[in-house]
Design a protein around this motif. Structure first.
Motif, PDB file in Angstrom:
ATOM      1  N   UNK A  21       0.812  -1.223   0.000  1.00 52.21           N
ATOM      2  CA  UNK A  21       0.000   0.000   0.000  1.00 52.21           C
ATOM      3  C   UNK A  21       0.847   1.276   0.000  1.00 52.21           C
ATOM      4  N   UNK A  22       2.141   1.169   0.323  1.00 53.95           N
ATOM      5  CA  UNK A  22       3.025   2.336   0.331  1.00 53.95           C
ATOM      6  C   UNK A  22       3.611   2.647  -1.048  1.00 53.95           C
ATOM      7  N   UNK A  23       3.392   1.776  -2.029  1.00 52.01           N
ATOM      8  CA  UNK A  23       3.933   2.011  -3.370  1.00 52.01           C
ATOM      9  C   UNK A  23       3.302   3.266  -3.959  1.00 52.01           C
ATOM     10  N   UNK A  24       4.159   4.115  -4.530  1.00 57.97           N
ATOM     11  CA  UNK A  24       3.701   5.360  -5.136  1.00 57.97           C
ATOM     12  C   UNK A  24       4.234   5.427  -6.560  1.00 57.97           C
ATOM     13  N   UNK A  48       2.093   0.659  10.685  1.00 60.93           N
ATOM     14  CA  UNK A  48       1.066   0.383   9.678  1.00 60.93           C
ATOM     15  C   UNK A  48       1.505   0.825   8.303  1.00 60.93           C
ATOM     16  N   UNK A  49       2.489   1.709   8.258  1.00 59.64           N
ATOM     17  CA  UNK A  49       3.021   2.238   7.011  1.00 59.64           C
ATOM     18  C   UNK A  49       4.398   2.816   7.302  1.00 59.64           C
ATOM     19  N   UNK A  50       5.240   2.873   6.282  1.00 59.96           N
ATOM     20  CA  UNK A  50       6.559   3.487   6.447  1.00 59.96           C
ATOM     21  C   UNK A  50       6.651   4.840   5.747  1.00 59.96           C
ATOM     22  N   UNK A  74      -2.053 -11.099  -0.722  1.00 52.25           N
ATOM     23  CA  UNK A  74      -2.674  -9.995   0.011  1.00 52.25           C
ATOM     24  C   UNK A  74      -2.296  -9.962   1.494  1.00 52.25           C
ATOM     25  N   UNK A  75      -0.986 -10.109   1.754  1.00 54.35           N
ATOM     26  CA  UNK A  75      -0.521 -10.066   3.144  1.00 54.35           C
ATOM     27  C   UNK A  75       0.045  -8.699   3.520  1.00 54.35           C
ATOM     28  N   UNK A  76       0.179  -7.820   2.532  1.00 55.08           N
ATOM     29  CA  UNK A  76       0.602  -6.449   2.806  1.00 55.08           C
ATOM     30  C   UNK A  76       2.108  -6.250   2.790  1.00 55.08           C
TER      31      UNK A  76
END
Length: 116
Positions: A21-24, A48-50, A74-76
């Motif tokens: 989810x952190x991919x931009x 939860x995020x870096x 889908x393990x994040x």
């Protein structure tokens, strides 16, 4: 892309964790990036995020025309393993230690790591 440079990046990312989810990706700048954990570990970070976490590192790839992500598990969190450059296809594959397909396309991507 020079293989020695790629190997140097692999040495900095191997066994470090990133969150899908952190991919931009900035289509205008053709810039793909993702923050990842500073140290190699057996377990993912507790955050939860870096994104924006001081001391986290960022894998940045410039010159990315498009990318493909298939996250069947889908393990994040995923640990980096290696980067594979296939110049005949203009393809940079990011290989993780768990099932995840992550492919970046570009004629001459420039890869670097920096600290947030």
């Amino acid at each position: 892309m020079i293989d020695e440079t790629l190997q140097g990046v692999v040495n900095q990312i191997h066994d470090r964790w990133f969150l899908v989810d952190d991919i931009d990706y900035d289509e205008q700048k053709l810039l793909w990036c993702v923050p990842f954990s500073r140290d190699p570990t057996s377990w993912p970070p507790k955050e939860r995020s870096l994104k924006g976490v001081k001391g986290a590192r960022v894998l940045e790839v410039a010159g990315v025309d498009s990318f493909d992500l298939e996250d069947t598990e889908r393990i994040g969190w995923y640990p980096f393993n290696v980067l594979i450059w296939k110049p005949e296809q203009g393809l940079l594959e990011i290989v993780t230690c768990m099932p995840l397909t992550l492919r970046l396309w570009g004629a001459a991507p420039q890869v670097r790591v920096y600290e947030q």
